[in-house]
Design a protein around this motif. Structure first.
Motif, PDB file in Angstrom:
ATOM      1  N   THR A 210       0.823  -1.214   0.000  1.00 33.61           N
ATOM      2  CA  THR A 210       0.000   0.000   0.000  1.00 33.61           C
ATOM      3  C   THR A 210       0.856   1.262   0.000  1.00 33.61           C
ATOM      4  O   THR A 210       0.327   2.358   0.141  1.00 33.61           O
ATOM      5  CB  THR A 210      -0.974   0.015   1.203  1.00 33.61           C
ATOM      6  N   GLY A 211       2.164   1.100  -0.121  1.00 37.73           N
ATOM      7  CA  GLY A 211       3.043   2.251  -0.247  1.00 37.73           C
ATOM      8  C   GLY A 211       3.503   2.853   1.069  1.00 37.73           C
ATOM      9  O   GLY A 211       3.844   4.038   1.126  1.00 37.73           O
ATOM     10  N   LYS A 212       3.557   2.054   2.127  1.00 29.84           N
ATOM     11  CA  LYS A 212       3.921   2.578   3.451  1.00 29.84           C
ATOM     12  C   LYS A 212       5.336   3.152   3.486  1.00 29.84           C
ATOM     13  O   LYS A 212       5.544   4.252   3.995  1.00 29.84           O
ATOM     14  CB  LYS A 212       3.759   1.484   4.526  1.00 29.84           C
ATOM     15  N   SER A 213       6.286   2.435   2.952  1.00 33.22           N
ATOM     16  CA  SER A 213       7.674   2.914   2.995  1.00 33.22           C
ATOM     17  C   SER A 213       7.853   4.163   2.147  1.00 33.22           C
ATOM     18  O   SER A 213       8.479   5.138   2.578  1.00 33.22           O
ATOM     19  CB  SER A 213       8.637   1.823   2.527  1.00 33.22           C
ATOM     20  N   THR A 214       7.278   4.161   0.958  1.00 35.75           N
ATOM     21  CA  THR A 214       7.369   5.322   0.080  1.00 35.75           C
ATOM     22  C   THR A 214       6.702   6.532   0.733  1.00 35.75           C
ATOM     23  O   THR A 214       7.241   7.650   0.696  1.00 35.75           O
ATOM     24  CB  THR A 214       6.717   5.002  -1.278  1.00 35.75           C
ATOM     25  N   MET A 215       5.544   6.317   1.331  1.00 38.09           N
ATOM     26  CA  MET A 215       4.835   7.401   2.011  1.00 38.09           C
ATOM     27  C   MET A 215       5.642   7.915   3.204  1.00 38.09           C
ATOM     28  O   MET A 215       5.701   9.127   3.445  1.00 38.09           O
ATOM     29  CB  MET A 215       3.453   6.940   2.473  1.00 38.09           C
ATOM     30  N   SER A 216       6.270   7.019   3.929  1.00 34.94           N
ATOM     31  CA  SER A 216       7.065   7.423   5.095  1.00 34.94           C
ATOM     32  C   SER A 216       8.213   8.338   4.694  1.00 34.94           C
ATOM     33  O   SER A 216       8.446   9.375   5.319  1.00 34.94           O
ATOM     34  CB  SER A 216       7.595   6.186   5.829  1.00 34.94           C
ATOM     35  N   VAL A 217       8.924   7.959   3.646  1.00 31.75           N
ATOM     36  CA  VAL A 217      10.032   8.777   3.156  1.00 31.75           C
ATOM     37  C   VAL A 217       9.508  10.137   2.681  1.00 31.75           C
ATOM     38  O   VAL A 217      10.071  11.191   3.013  1.00 31.75           O
ATOM     39  CB  VAL A 217      10.787   8.055   2.015  1.00 31.75           C
TER      40      VAL A 217
ATOM     41  N   VAL B 117      12.891  12.845  10.514  1.00 28.76           N
ATOM     42  CA  VAL B 117      13.383  11.495  10.249  1.00 28.76           C
ATOM     43  C   VAL B 117      12.212  10.521  10.221  1.00 28.76           C
ATOM     44  O   VAL B 117      11.123  10.824  10.709  1.00 28.76           O
ATOM     45  CB  VAL B 117      14.419  11.038  11.300  1.00 28.76           C
ATOM     46  N   TRP B 118      12.469   9.366   9.666  1.00 32.76           N
ATOM     47  CA  TRP B 118      11.466   8.303   9.656  1.00 32.76           C
ATOM     48  C   TRP B 118      12.100   7.018  10.160  1.00 32.76           C
ATOM     49  O   TRP B 118      13.302   6.802  10.029  1.00 32.76           O
ATOM     50  CB  TRP B 118      10.852   8.125   8.276  1.00 32.76           C
ATOM     51  N   VAL B 119      11.262   6.199  10.770  1.00 34.05           N
ATOM     52  CA  VAL B 119      11.699   4.911  11.306  1.00 34.05           C
ATOM     53  C   VAL B 119      11.354   3.841  10.273  1.00 34.05           C
ATOM     54  O   VAL B 119      10.175   3.599  10.012  1.00 34.05           O
ATOM     55  CB  VAL B 119      10.998   4.590  12.645  1.00 34.05           C
ATOM     56  N   PRO B 120      12.340   3.193   9.677  1.00 32.62           N
ATOM     57  CA  PRO B 120      12.042   2.138   8.717  1.00 32.62           C
ATOM     58  C   PRO B 120      11.367   0.940   9.394  1.00 32.62           C
ATOM     59  O   PRO B 120      11.425   0.781  10.614  1.00 32.62           O
ATOM     60  CB  PRO B 120      13.418   1.727   8.184  1.00 32.62           C
ATOM     61  N   GLU B 121      10.777   0.099   8.575  1.00 32.94           N
ATOM     62  CA  GLU B 121      10.177  -1.129   9.076  1.00 32.94           C
ATOM     63  C   GLU B 121      11.291  -2.117   9.403  1.00 32.94           C
ATOM     64  O   GLU B 121      11.989  -2.606   8.515  1.00 32.94           O
ATOM     65  CB  GLU B 121       9.238  -1.717   8.028  1.00 32.94           C
ATOM     66  N   PHE B 122      11.463  -2.420  10.672  1.00 37.96           N
ATOM     67  CA  PHE B 122      12.512  -3.333  11.109  1.00 37.96           C
ATOM     68  C   PHE B 122      12.332  -4.720  10.495  1.00 37.96           C
ATOM     69  O   PHE B 122      13.296  -5.371  10.109  1.00 37.96           O
ATOM     70  CB  PHE B 122      12.522  -3.428  12.640  1.00 37.96           C
ATOM     71  N   ALA B 123      11.100  -5.183  10.400  1.00 34.15           N
ATOM     72  CA  ALA B 123      10.824  -6.546   9.930  1.00 34.15           C
ATOM     73  C   ALA B 123      11.336  -6.797   8.516  1.00 34.15           C
ATOM     74  O   ALA B 123      11.745  -7.907   8.195  1.00 34.15           O
ATOM     75  CB  ALA B 123       9.328  -6.836  10.004  1.00 34.15           C
TER      76      ALA B 123
ATOM     77  N   ASN C 113      12.409  15.999  14.259  1.00 31.62           N
ATOM     78  CA  ASN C 113      12.145  17.429  14.273  1.00 31.62           C
ATOM     79  C   ASN C 113      10.636  17.625  14.451  1.00 31.62           C
ATOM     80  O   ASN C 113       9.900  17.723  13.469  1.00 31.62           O
ATOM     81  CB  ASN C 113      12.631  18.052  12.960  1.00 31.62           C
ATOM     82  N   LYS C 114      10.181  17.610  15.667  1.00 31.93           N
ATOM     83  CA  LYS C 114       8.778  17.794  16.062  1.00 31.93           C
ATOM     84  C   LYS C 114       7.889  16.607  15.735  1.00 31.93           C
ATOM     85  O   LYS C 114       6.956  16.326  16.459  1.00 31.93           O
ATOM     86  CB  LYS C 114       8.174  19.067  15.465  1.00 31.93           C
ATOM     87  N   ILE C 115       8.163  15.912  14.634  1.00 28.14           N
ATOM     88  CA  ILE C 115       7.349  14.778  14.194  1.00 28.14           C
ATOM     89  C   ILE C 115       8.276  13.601  13.909  1.00 28.14           C
ATOM     90  O   ILE C 115       9.340  13.774  13.320  1.00 28.14           O
ATOM     91  CB  ILE C 115       6.587  15.126  12.897  1.00 28.14           C
ATOM     92  N   LEU C 116       7.835  12.408  14.313  1.00 24.91           N
ATOM     93  CA  LEU C 116       8.540  11.177  13.958  1.00 24.91           C
ATOM     94  C   LEU C 116       7.597  10.362  13.082  1.00 24.91           C
ATOM     95  O   LEU C 116       6.476  10.048  13.492  1.00 24.91           O
ATOM     96  CB  LEU C 116       8.923  10.371  15.198  1.00 24.91           C
ATOM     97  N   ILE C 117       8.040  10.046  11.882  1.00 22.27           N
ATOM     98  CA  ILE C 117       7.257   9.232  10.959  1.00 22.27           C
ATOM     99  C   ILE C 117       7.710   7.779  11.119  1.00 22.27           C
ATOM    100  O   ILE C 117       8.904   7.486  11.005  1.00 22.27           O
ATOM    101  CB  ILE C 117       7.468   9.687   9.491  1.00 22.27           C
ATOM    102  N   CYS C 118       6.750   6.895  11.375  1.00 24.84           N
ATOM    103  CA  CYS C 118       7.065   5.480  11.594  1.00 24.84           C
ATOM    104  C   CYS C 118       6.481   4.632  10.470  1.00 24.84           C
ATOM    105  O   CYS C 118       5.258   4.582  10.305  1.00 24.84           O
ATOM    106  CB  CYS C 118       6.511   5.015  12.935  1.00 24.84           C
ATOM    107  N   ASP C 119       7.355   3.995   9.707  1.00 26.58           N
ATOM    108  CA  ASP C 119       6.939   3.089   8.641  1.00 26.58           C
ATOM    109  C   ASP C 119       6.489   1.796   9.303  1.00 26.58           C
ATOM    110  O   ASP C 119       7.292   0.936   9.628  1.00 26.58           O
ATOM    111  CB  ASP C 119       8.106   2.838   7.689  1.00 26.58           C
ATOM    112  N   THR C 120       5.215   1.712   9.550  1.00 28.26           N
ATOM    113  CA  THR C 120       4.519   0.642  10.265  1.00 28.26           C
ATOM    114  C   THR C 120       4.888   0.690  11.750  1.00 28.26           C
ATOM    115  O   THR C 120       5.625   1.575  12.196  1.00 28.26           O
ATOM    116  CB  THR C 120       4.732  -0.753   9.627  1.00 28.26           C
ATOM    117  N   THR C 121       4.328  -0.221  12.504  1.00 32.26           N
ATOM    118  CA  THR C 121       4.564  -0.308  13.943  1.00 32.26           C
ATOM    119  C   THR C 121       4.580  -1.776  14.322  1.00 32.26           C
ATOM    120  O   THR C 121       4.331  -2.642  13.484  1.00 32.26           O
ATOM    121  CB  THR C 121       3.441   0.385  14.750  1.00 32.26           C
TER     122      THR C 121
END
Length: 181
Positions: free
Chosen positions: A19-26, A35-41, A76-84
């Motif tokens: 569904t484009g989670k990683s692309t959307m996160s970046v 910054v964004w947190v990549p999907e560890f899995a 920087n004020k917001i943390l974007i997390c690619d999934t949880t």
């Protein structure tokens, strides 16, 4: 980046496979200059030579938490997390019929301020780590259920191409404006 970690707004980008989670996160991290947190899995599973085991699911849970904790101070004020780590619950429930207790215990203690639930309106893209092109509707309903059980604040993000990104920005900006940020 002067905000203490406790003042960082955490936005989770979630949804079924492809569904484009990683692309959307970046995209969102770049848009909001954070910054964004990549999907560890993803990185974890790329190294596996067999399907993930129960212990692998637990390892992915702890790995996702550690990666988020590591990157939070850089936000920087917001943390974007690619999934949880809710993904660990969803996959464990589907694969093993239950979730690791560690995951269940942590869910109510680890909220995100906003979840962007990405719709399944994008075409399926093949990937060696994706398994269920025929079950997208099922997993979409699972995501709705999980977010509702958490009483999470979330927005459904639909659309393709630039429209999808614009819809995500509108949802985040609406949330930020309501929060007074």
């Amino acid at each position: 980046m002067e905000n203490p970690s406790s003042e960082i707004i955490k936005i989770a980008i979630v949804g079924p496979e492809s569904t484009g989670k990683s692309t959307m996160s970046v995209f969102l991290a770049n848009h909001y200059n954070t910054v964004w947190v990549p999907e560890f899995a993803r990185g974890y599973c790329e190294k596996l030579i067999a399907p993930p085991t129960w212990q692998d699911e637990i390892n992915m849970f702890y790995g996702q938490l550690a990666l988020e904790k590591e990157l939070l101070p850089q936000a920087n004020k917001i943390l974007i997390c690619d999934t949880t780590f809710i993904t660990v619950k969803i996959w464990s429930d589907y694969t093993f019929g239950k979730s690791p207790q560690e995951v269940l215990d942590e869910l109510p203690n680890h909220p995100y301020d906003l979840y962007l639930l990405l719709d399944i309106d994008l075409p399926w893209e093949e990937d060696p780590l994706r398994d269920f092109p025929h079950m997208r509707e099922h997993f979409m309903s699972v995501w709705y259920k999980e977010l509702q059980e958490l009483k999470a604040t979330y927005a459904l993000i639909s659309g393709t191409g630039p429209e999808r990104y614009e819809n995500a920005i509108k949802a985040v900006d609406k949330f930020l404006n309501a929060e007074g940020s």
